[in-house]
Write an enzyme that holds these catalytic residues in place. Structure first.
Site, PDB file in Angstrom:
ATOM      1  N   HIS A 186       0.790  -1.239   0.000  1.00 43.18           N
ATOM      2  CA  HIS A 186       0.000   0.000   0.000  1.00 43.18           C
ATOM      3  C   HIS A 186       0.818   1.283   0.000  1.00 43.18           C
ATOM      4  CE1 HIS A 186       0.515   0.108   4.447  1.00 43.18           C
ATOM      5  NE2 HIS A 186       0.313   1.395   4.298  1.00 43.18           N
ATOM      6  N   GLU A 202       3.459   5.434  -3.347  1.00 44.21           N
ATOM      7  CA  GLU A 202       3.685   6.750  -2.773  1.00 44.21           C
ATOM      8  C   GLU A 202       5.131   6.942  -2.301  1.00 44.21           C
ATOM      9  OE1 GLU A 202       1.667   9.045  -3.054  1.00 44.21           O
ATOM     10  OE2 GLU A 202       2.003  10.575  -1.542  1.00 44.21           O
ATOM     11  N   ASP A 203       5.706   5.923  -1.721  1.00 39.41           N
ATOM     12  CA  ASP A 203       6.981   6.131  -1.018  1.00 39.41           C
ATOM     13  C   ASP A 203       8.202   5.449  -1.638  1.00 39.41           C
ATOM     14  OD1 ASP A 203       5.619   7.607   0.835  1.00 39.41           O
ATOM     15  OD2 ASP A 203       5.326   5.941   2.233  1.00 39.41           O
ATOM     16  N   ASP A 223      -4.192   0.504   8.013  1.00 42.07           N
ATOM     17  CA  ASP A 223      -3.008   1.360   7.902  1.00 42.07           C
ATOM     18  C   ASP A 223      -3.029   2.396   9.028  1.00 42.07           C
ATOM     19  OD1 ASP A 223      -0.802   2.788   6.738  1.00 42.07           O
ATOM     20  OD2 ASP A 223      -2.240   4.154   5.786  1.00 42.07           O
TER      21      ASP A 223
HETATM   22 MN    MN Z   1       0.912   3.117   5.441  1.00 39.50          MN
END
Ligand code: MN
Length: 713
Positions: free
Chosen positions: A72, A76-77, A139
C-alpha cells in the site's frame, strides 16, 4: 514483525485457496522496495505494511486485500509505479493500491471540525472499493499504535485529531467496532493524555477495591442462565477509557458505579434464546428503568444488533448487559468485514443487516464464484457526489458532473459572477471541465467579468443556474427597457403626441402592469403593441386604422397624392392591404388576390400562402410597384426572423445595427427562447426591399446574431 510464513499461514487458515505465491512475492517486493527506509520508531519501514496485512488477516480478507496491504505504500513512497504493480500483481491489486495511495494524498491539513463530515464522505467516495477503505483503516490503526514514536507534537496531534474525526467514525459506519474503539482510545491518549491517565488510575483503583466482584457476578449470571436451561457464554468487558470519558462529558457526571465501567455480555445460539435469556434476567433481577433497548427488532444503521438492558444484579450491583447471538457478535466486532466469514457458509438468520452488507450477502447468494462476488464490493455511497478543495483546503461538496463554475458559485455568489478561469490541481483548465474527487480548484476572477448565459449549458448546481439566469434576466430587462422606450417614442410621435412617462401611469391598470418600467419592458419584449398603449391614453385614436400596414398608410396619408402606395395594376376604388404573412416591400415582385368584400390583398410572388389560390386564377391580379415608390418619406414594414445568441448585450447590438442602417424597430417578439439563443420576429420600418436587404446584411455581419431571414410566413 510478522514473518513471511506466519502471514501466509494465517491467510491459509481461513482461506485455503489463497494465492500463496502472490502473497510471498508481494512480501518480498515490499521489503525490497522499501529497502533501508525506516519508521519513526527506528524499525525498518517494511515492518509497517506487514503489520497492516497482519491486522487484516483478523478480518479474514481475501488475498488481493492482503497483497494490497503489503504494497500500500510502494507507489507513494518508493520507486514503484502503478504499471509495475499491475505487471507484477495484476490489475485488481494495482487498482486497490492506487485507491489507498489516493486516500493517503488527501490527509487533513488542519483541524476543521465542521468539515469532518465532508471528509468522511470524501474518503468513502474515494474508496470506491470497500477493500480500499479496510486497508486504509488498518493502515491508520497501525500508525496510531506507533504514534508515540513521532517526535513532532503538532504532527502527533494532527494525526490523532484526524483519526478521531474521520477514521474512527468511518470504522463505526461500516460496523467494525473493534477498530473504531481502538482508534478512538489511541487518539484519546494523544489528545487528552492527562484525562486518560487519571481515568485509567481510577479504573485500576475500582478494580482492586472490587476484589473478585466481577468474577462473582459472572459466575452468578452463568449459573442463573444454566438453571433456566440456557447454554450461554457470559463475559465481562471493561469499557474503554474513551467511552467512559465521553459519557462523562455528555452527561457531565463523574463515574462511581460499576455500570459505568463494566459491560456484561451474554452470547447464545439463536434469536429465540436472546429473548429467553432476557426474560430469565428480568425475572431474577429488578430492572433499571429506561435501560432496555431492542436492537434486534430495530438494528442500528450500521447493522449492529443486540438486546441491551440494565439490572440491579448480583449483590444489588447495577450492571449493564448485552444479549446477542454469535453471528450478531461477529457483525458487532467485524462489521462489513464479517461477510467474509459468512463466505464460509454462515448467514444471519433474518438477514436484516445494513444496506451494504445486505446487498453483499444477496450477491453472495447469487454469485456463482468468489470473483463475481468481489466485483460487487464496490462502494455505492456518495458516488453521486464529488468533493473538491479550495486552495486554503476547505472542502466543497458538489453533485457529480459539476464544473469550476459550480465550484465558484458554491464558494460565493460573487466568486461565481466574476469567474473568468480555473486552475485545477495547478493547471489552467476550461470552465466546463468536470471536476473529480480530491481536485484542488482555484478560481480566477475579474471585476470586469459578468455571468455568461453559455455557462448554463454546463453548470449542474441549482445555485449556479439560478444566479446566471437572474443576471441574464436583469441584463435583458435593461435592453427591453431601452427598446420599449424607443418603440413608444415612435408610436406617440406617429399619432402626433410627445412621449411622456407620466402619461403611461394612467394606463398601468388597463395593461395589468405594476410600474411604468414594467409597461415599457413589456412593450420592448414585444408582448404589447406600442400603438395600443397610445390608443389607451388617447381613446379618440381608436377609430383610426390599425392594420399591419398602418405605418405605411399613416405616412402616406400625409401625402396630398391620396393613395397610400403607388401600385400599378390596382382597380381604382378597390380596397387594398398588404398580407401579414409576407409583408411585401417596394422592390418585391408582388401579386394581388381579390377577395369579395375585402378588396385586394398584396402578397410577394414567392409567398407560401399563394398556394391555396392556385385553383382560382381569376382572383389573381398582376401588380407592380410604381417608379417613385422608394420615396424616403414613405415607410413599409419589413418582417424578419432572427436567431440571436443568448448573451448580455446581444439585443443591444441588434437594435444598434438596425438604427445605424436607418431602420426603426416597431415590434419585437421572442418566439422561442432557450439557454443558448433566442428566436425572434422583428418588424422594421424600411423604405423598400433594398433597404431591408441592407439591414439584413448588416445583421448577418453581427457576431451575436446567428441567422437572419426575411419572414415568409
Ligand atoms: Mn501506510
Amino acid at each position: 514483525m510478522m514473518r513471511q510464513f506466519e502471514l501466509v499461514e494465517r491467510v491459509k487458515s481461513y482461506d485455503p485457496a489463497a494465492d500463496e505465491d502472490a502473497i510471498n512475492r508481494a512480501y518480498v517486493y515490499a521489503m525490497k522496495q522499501h529497502g533501508a527506509q525506516r519508521r519513526a520508531s527506528g524499525d525498518p519501514y517494511f515492518s509497517h505494511p506487514i503489520e497492516v496485512a497482519g491486522i487484516l488477516t483478523r478480518y479474514r480478507l481475501d488475498s488481493a486485500s492482503i497483497i494490497t496491504a503489503l504494497l500500500h505504500d510502494t507507489i507513494e513512497d518508493t520507486s514503484a509505479t502503478y504499471a509495475d504493480i499491475e505487471r507484477l500483481f495484476g490489475e485488481e491489486v494495482a487498482h486497490l493500491v492506487d485507491g489507498v495511495t489516493k486516500l493517503s494524498r488527501i490527509e487533513l491539513q488542519s483541524d476543521r471540525n465542521k468539515q469532518a463530515e465532508n471528509f468522511r464522505k470524501l474518503v468513502l467516495a474515494m474508496s470506491e472499493d470497500l477493500r480500499v477503505l479496510l486497508v486504509k483503516l488498518a493502515d491508520r490503526l497501525h500508525n496510531m499504535r506507533t504514534l508515540h514514536h513521532i517526535q513532532d507534537a503538532d504532527k502527533r496531534r494532527r494525526i490523532a485529531l484526524e483519526t478521531m474525526e474521520i477514521y474512527a467514525p468511518l470504522a463505526e459506519r461500516i460496523g467494525i467496532s473493534e477498530i473504531k474503539n481502538e482508534l478512538e482510545d489511541l487518539a484519546f491518549a494523544e489528545l487528552h493524555t492527562d484525562a486518560r491517565d487519571s481515568l485509567v488510575a481510577r479504573l485500576n483503583f475500582l478494580r482492586e477495591k472490587g476484589g473478585g466482584l466481577i468474577k462473582r457476578i459472572l459466575d452468578e449470571l452463568g449459573r442463573t442462565l444454566r438453571e433456566a436451561g440456557l447454554a450461554a457464554e457470559v463475559s465481562g468487558r471493561e469499557k474503554s477509557p474513551y467511552s467512559i470519558w465521553r459519557k462523562m462529558q455528555v452527561k457531565n457526571v463523574g463515574f462511581e458505579q460499576l455500570s459505568d465501567i463494566m459491560a456484561f455480555r451474554i452470547v447464545v445460539d439463536s434469536i429465540e434464546e436472546c429473548y429467553h435469556a432476557l426474560g430469565v434476567i428480568h425475572s431474577r433481577y429488578p430492572m433499571v428503568p429506561n435501560r432496555f433497548k431492542d436492537y434486534i427488532s430495530t438494528p442500528k444503521p450500521n447493522g449492529y444488533r443486540s438486546l441491551h438492558t440494565g439490572v440491579f444484579g448480583p449483590a444489588s450491583h447495577r450492571i449493564e448487559i448485552q444479549i446477542r447471538t454469535r453471528e450478531m457478535h461477529e457483525v458487532a466486532q467485524f462489521g462489513v468485514a464479517a461477510h467474509w466469514t459468512y463466505k464460509q457458509g454462515h448467514r444471519p438468520a433474518d438477514g436484516k443487516q445494513f444496506r451494504w452488507l445486505q446487498e453483499m450477502l444477496d450477491v453472495l447468494e447469487h454469485a456463482s464464484n468468489p470473483e463475481e462476488f468481489l466485483e460487487h464490493t464496490k462502494l455505492e455511497m456518495y458516488q453521486d457526489q464529488v468533493f473538491c478543495f479550495t486552495p486554503k483546503g476547505d472542502l466543497i461538496a458538489l453533485p457529480r458532473g459539476a464544473c469550476p463554475v459550480d465550484f465558484a458559485y458554491a464558494v460565493h455568489s460573487k466568486v461565481g459572477d466574476t469567474c473568468v478561469g480555473a486552475k485545477i490541481n495547478g493547471r489552467i483548465m476550461p470552465l466546463r471541465t468536470p471536476l473529480n474527487n480530491g481536485d484542488q480548484v482555484e478560481i480566477v476572477t475579474s471585476k470586469a467579468q459578468t455571468p455568461s448565459p453559455t455557462w448554463e449549458r454546463f453548470v449542474v448546481t441549482a445555485k449556479a443556474r439560478a444566479r446566471i439566469r437572474r443576471f441574464v434576466r436583469q441584463q435583458q430587462r435593461g435592453q427591453y427597457l431601452e427598446l420599449g422606450r424607443g418603440i413608444l417614442i415612435r408610436a406617440f410621435r406617429q399619432e402626433g403626441y410627445e412621449y411622456a412617462e407620466k402619461a403611461l401611469e394612467g394606463v398601468l391598470k388597463i395593461f395589468k402592469q405594476d410600474s411604468v418600467e414594467d409597461l415599457v419592458v413589456t412593450v420592448g419584449e414585444g408582448n404589447l403593441n406600442g400603438r395600443d398603449v397610445v390608443v389607451a391614453i388617447y381613446p379618440e385614436l381608436k377609430n383610426r386604422p390599425t392594420a399591419d400596414n398602418v405605418v405605411a398608410l399613416k405616412r402616406a396619408r400625409k401625402k396630398p397624392a391620396g393613395n397610400a402606395v403607388s401600385i400599378r395594376g390596382l382597380i381604382p376604388g378597390m380596397a387594398m392591404h398588404f398580407a401579414a404573412c409576407c409583408h411585401p416591400l417596394p422592390g418585391d415582385r408582388i401579386v394581388g388576390i381579390v377577395t369579395t368584400g375585402k378588396g385586394v390583398t398584396i402578397h410577394t410572388i414567392d409567398c407560401d400562402q399563394l398556394e391555396q389560390f392556385s385553383e382560382t386564377p381569376e382572383r389573381w391580379l398582376d401588380l407592380s410597384w410604381s417608379e417613385n415608390e422608394s420615396d424616403p418619406d414613405k415607410v413599409h414594414l419589413g418582417r424578419v426572423n432572427l436567431v440571436v445568441v443568448n448573451e448580455p448585450g446581444s439585443l443591444g447590438n441588434l437594435s444598434t445595427v438596425v438604427a445605424k442602417n436607418q431602420g426603426n424597430i416597431t415590434n419585437l417578439k421572442i418566439t422561442n427562447r432557450n439557454a443558448d439563443y433566442f428566436e425572434m420576429l422583428l418588424d422594421i420600418e424600411v423604405r423598400d426591399v433594398k433597404h431591408l436587404t441592407n439591414i439584413i446584411a448588416a445583421l448577418r455581419a453581427t457576431p451575436a446574431i446567428n441567422s437572419v431571414e426575411r419572414a415568409r410566413n
